[in-house]
Design an enzyme around this catalytic site. Structure first.
Site, PDB file in Angstrom:
ATOM      1  N   ARG A   1       0.851  -1.189   0.000  1.00 28.74           N
ATOM      2  CA  ARG A   1       0.000   0.000   0.000  1.00 28.74           C
ATOM      3  C   ARG A   1       0.888   1.240   0.000  1.00 28.74           C
ATOM      4  O   ARG A   1       1.641   1.470   0.945  1.00 28.74           O
ATOM      5  CB  ARG A   1      -0.906  -0.014   1.232  1.00 28.74           C
ATOM      6  CG  ARG A   1      -1.746   1.235   1.417  1.00 28.74           C
ATOM      7  CD  ARG A   1      -2.725   1.068   2.580  1.00 28.74           C
ATOM      8  NE  ARG A   1      -3.522   2.265   2.771  1.00 28.74           N
ATOM      9  CZ  ARG A   1      -3.373   3.144   3.760  1.00 28.74           C
ATOM     10  NH1 ARG A   1      -2.444   2.948   4.691  1.00 28.74           N
ATOM     11  NH2 ARG A   1      -4.143   4.200   3.838  1.00 28.74           N
TER      12      ARG A   1
ATOM     13  N   HIS B   1      -2.770  10.961   1.045  1.00 32.56           N
ATOM     14  CA  HIS B   1      -2.283  10.679   2.396  1.00 32.56           C
ATOM     15  C   HIS B   1      -1.633  11.974   2.913  1.00 32.56           C
ATOM     16  O   HIS B   1      -0.451  12.006   3.241  1.00 32.56           O
ATOM     17  CB  HIS B   1      -1.322   9.494   2.392  1.00 32.56           C
ATOM     18  CG  HIS B   1      -1.151   8.818   3.726  1.00 32.56           C
ATOM     19  ND1 HIS B   1      -1.322   7.455   3.917  1.00 32.56           N
ATOM     20  CD2 HIS B   1      -0.820   9.321   4.935  1.00 32.56           C
ATOM     21  CE1 HIS B   1      -1.081   7.158   5.186  1.00 32.56           C
ATOM     22  NE2 HIS B   1      -0.776   8.273   5.834  1.00 32.56           N
TER      23      HIS B   1
ATOM     24  N   GLU C   1      -7.578   8.340   6.224  1.00 40.23           N
ATOM     25  CA  GLU C   1      -7.900   8.957   7.513  1.00 40.23           C
ATOM     26  C   GLU C   1      -8.330  10.421   7.410  1.00 40.23           C
ATOM     27  O   GLU C   1      -7.640  11.317   7.933  1.00 40.23           O
ATOM     28  CB  GLU C   1      -6.716   8.841   8.473  1.00 40.23           C
ATOM     29  CG  GLU C   1      -6.277   7.416   8.730  1.00 40.23           C
ATOM     30  CD  GLU C   1      -5.278   7.298   9.875  1.00 40.23           C
ATOM     31  OE1 GLU C   1      -4.775   8.333  10.348  1.00 40.23           O
ATOM     32  OE2 GLU C   1      -5.023   6.175  10.318  1.00 40.23           O
TER      33      GLU C   1
ATOM     34  N   ASN D   1      -7.885   1.467   9.590  1.00 41.40           N
ATOM     35  CA  ASN D   1      -6.625   1.671  10.304  1.00 41.40           C
ATOM     36  C   ASN D   1      -6.908   1.587  11.791  1.00 41.40           C
ATOM     37  O   ASN D   1      -7.803   2.264  12.295  1.00 41.40           O
ATOM     38  CB  ASN D   1      -6.015   3.036   9.992  1.00 41.40           C
ATOM     39  CG  ASN D   1      -5.452   3.114   8.579  1.00 41.40           C
ATOM     40  OD1 ASN D   1      -5.503   2.137   7.822  1.00 41.40           O
ATOM     41  ND2 ASN D   1      -4.922   4.267   8.225  1.00 41.40           N
TER      42      ASN D   1
ATOM     43  N   TYR E   1      -4.979   1.291  15.711  1.00 40.18           N
ATOM     44  CA  TYR E   1      -3.782   1.274  16.561  1.00 40.18           C
ATOM     45  C   TYR E   1      -4.098   1.054  18.041  1.00 40.18           C
ATOM     46  O   TYR E   1      -3.354   0.408  18.760  1.00 40.18           O
ATOM     47  CB  TYR E   1      -3.003   2.595  16.412  1.00 40.18           C
ATOM     48  CG  TYR E   1      -2.342   2.734  15.058  1.00 40.18           C
ATOM     49  CD1 TYR E   1      -1.052   2.261  14.843  1.00 40.18           C
ATOM     50  CD2 TYR E   1      -3.026   3.297  13.981  1.00 40.18           C
ATOM     51  CE1 TYR E   1      -0.449   2.359  13.599  1.00 40.18           C
ATOM     52  CE2 TYR E   1      -2.428   3.397  12.735  1.00 40.18           C
ATOM     53  CZ  TYR E   1      -1.144   2.923  12.544  1.00 40.18           C
ATOM     54  OH  TYR E   1      -0.559   3.006  11.311  1.00 40.18           O
TER      55      TYR E   1
ATOM     56  N   GLU F   1      -3.847  -0.406   7.943  1.00 36.46           N
ATOM     57  CA  GLU F   1      -2.714  -0.037   8.801  1.00 36.46           C
ATOM     58  C   GLU F   1      -2.921  -0.612  10.183  1.00 36.46           C
ATOM     59  O   GLU F   1      -4.014  -0.498  10.760  1.00 36.46           O
ATOM     60  CB  GLU F   1      -2.580   1.488   8.995  1.00 36.46           C
ATOM     61  CG  GLU F   1      -1.987   2.221   7.839  1.00 36.46           C
ATOM     62  CD  GLU F   1      -1.870   3.725   8.118  1.00 36.46           C
ATOM     63  OE1 GLU F   1      -1.677   4.126   9.288  1.00 36.46           O
ATOM     64  OE2 GLU F   1      -1.990   4.477   7.148  1.00 36.46           O
TER      65      GLU F   1
END
Ligand code: GBH
Length: 477
Positions: free
Chosen positions: A75, A119, A164, A293, A295, A370
């Site tokens: 990606r 991005h 995002e 994504n 985290y 991600e």
């Protein structure tokens, strides 16, 4: 034994400004991140992406690492100002050629390219004309997307419009810890809408050129926890943050409407008149997959009026809050363990998130675009790089993906963030997310234990034990 079938895609991800460098070469125009990172005090140690990983010159070597890792997919993002220096008008042939050559090399290596169009590196000229606060930016983005579909179409496996948009809108225009560094809550909400509009227009534009194009968007979902799950006030704080952070994007993109509670919660800030007739039908496009994504989790509670919103997100300090309209929400530091970003580690929340998305959008496959962690790596005298905590993090989160799949979630792939240590935005080079270490003096790449571990996973398609980090004879690096 956790195993993955041949159709499940293992990859790794990067982003243009974070790795490329060569910011003034071959006709690239300036982006808002060039301007922002060169603003005194904006980034840790004044770091910039001027050189970054020098991927612009070392991409052949990097494709070699991607191939040696056995990745099914990679990606990457296209730097808009590299291919269209002012964000409008003529393309820059040298910039287009760079991505064409890169995509060809990936394909030749048997790696599917997943391309993100945005991005965060907006051409500076578009910011000078108002940036994402200006509706015209959405139309400029669609023109750029159409041009990329024309120039690169047959080389791209899947198109992702935005990475995002939460970060773009709220960190860029509300808390100001990302470029362009503005702190205007009403502008941030206009940016939310113009980003949603840009996404829809871009999907339409890509499919005008490539009717069967696989199109997606990547969102950073906030998985929310109430400080006191039994307290209805805390539950309402969860609802409020879910609206402004998650449903502000999933609502229009996946359901064709803004959440009513979001509009009510932000009524003192904006009347949402930037949403025009017909916009929501444009934003709401059928997607091939949803990029996720993930985290960490976010814990909130109801705070008394006037209690300033604390942002314990690990973003660099800012007096301004990214949490538009959420003056009565406080953020609570969760129990550890934490990564070097200060983010708590909670793999089970990834299982929950993927199951929740499957329940809400049963026909929409997901891809974890991600997931990863910053830690301080240990470099031993023989040059080996040990990162056992990153290996554990990846192991536990990939196991969490497998658990979601076992329980019915249609998750098609997993991309480790990141292939390389790179420019971590406001944190510059002070935080390392790579599975491959980058020496910023020599720009040499060295596989960490996590890269060896990940290569074992892609080769065997079975989740290796966390201590399975020894280089194999088949690996370079
Ligand atoms: C991603 O951003 C980016 O796509 C990537 O470029 C970056 O390098 C990588 O992650 C690592 O940072 O919202 O305050 O509750 C992730 C940004 C991080 C934003 C977690 C939300 C949660 C804390 N997200 N953060 S908070």
């Amino acid at each position: 034994m956790t195993t993955f079938g041949p159709d499940f895609v293992f990859g790794s991800a990067t982003a243009s400004y974070q790795i490329e460098g060569a910011v003034a070469e071959d006709g690239r125009g300036p982006s808002i991140w060039d301007t922002y990172s060169h603003t005194p005090g904006a980034t840790e140690y004044g770091d910039t992406g001027d050189v970054a990983c020098d991927h612009y010159h070392r991409w052949r070597e990097d494709v070699g690492h991607i191939a040696a890792l056995g990745l099914d997919a990679y990606r990457l993002s296209i730097a808009w100002p590299r291919v269209q220096p002012t964000g409008r008008g003529p393309l820059n042939p040298a910039g287009v050629r760079f991505y064409r050559d890169l995509l060809d090399a990936l394909t030749a290596a048997g790696v599917q390219p997943l391309v993100t169009l945005y991005h965060w590196d907006l051409p500076q000229e578009l910011e000078d004309a108002g940036g994402w606060a200006n509706r015209d930016t959405a139309f400029a983005f669609a023109d750029y997307a159409r041009a990329m579909a024309q120039e690169l179409g047959d080389r791209v496996h899947t198109w992702t419009t935005l990475n995002e948009p939460w970060c773009t809108a709220y960190l860029g225009y509300a808390s100001g810890v990302h470029a362009p560094g503005r702190t205007e809550p009403a502008t941030a909400l206009a940016a939310v809408h113009h980003l949603n509009l840009a996404h829809g227009l871009a999907v339409q534009a890509i499919r005008e050129v490539l009717p069967d194009a696989r199109c997606s968007v990547t969102l950073n979902f906030h998985v929310l926890r109430a400080a006191d799950p039994a307290d209805p006030e805390d539950a309402d704080a969860v609802r409020q943050i879910d609206a402004v952070a998650n449903r502000a994007f999933t609502g229009p993109m996946l359901e064709g409407a803004y959440p009513e509670d979001l509009i009510a919660d932000t009524a003192a800030i904006t009347d949402w008149s930037f949403v025009r007739d017909g916009d929501l039908a444009v934003v709401h496009q059928p997607l091939t997959a949803l990029g996720v994504n993930y985290y960490s989790t976010t814990m909130v509670r109801r705070a008394p009026e006037g209690d300033a919103t604390s942002d314990n997100s690990g973003h660099r300090e800012s007096a301004a809050s990214p949490w538009v309209g959420a003056d009565r929400v406080a953020f609570v530091r969760e129990p550890g363990p934490y990564t070097a970003m200060g983010w708590n580690i909670a793999p089970e929340a990834l299982t929950e998130l993927l199951l929740d998305l499957h329940r809400r959008y049963p026909t929409l496959p997901t891809v974890v675009t991600e997931n990863g962690a910053a830690f301080e790596d240990e470099v031993s005298p023989d040059g080996r790089v040990h990162d056992p905590r990153r290996v554990s993090y990846l192991h536990d989160h990939i196991a969490a993906v497998a658990a979601a799949r076992e329980r019915g979630a249609d998750v098609r792939g997993y991309f480790a963030w990141s292939l390389l240590d790179n420019f971590e935005w406001a944190w510059g080079y002070a935080r390392r997310f790579g599975i491959i270490r980058v020496d910023y003096d020599t720009l040499e790449r060295t596989w960490k234990g996590s890269a060896h571990w990940y290569a074992r996973l892609t080769r065997t398609r079975e989740l290796p034990a966390v201590d399975d980090v020894e280089p194999s004879v088949r690996e370079v690096g």
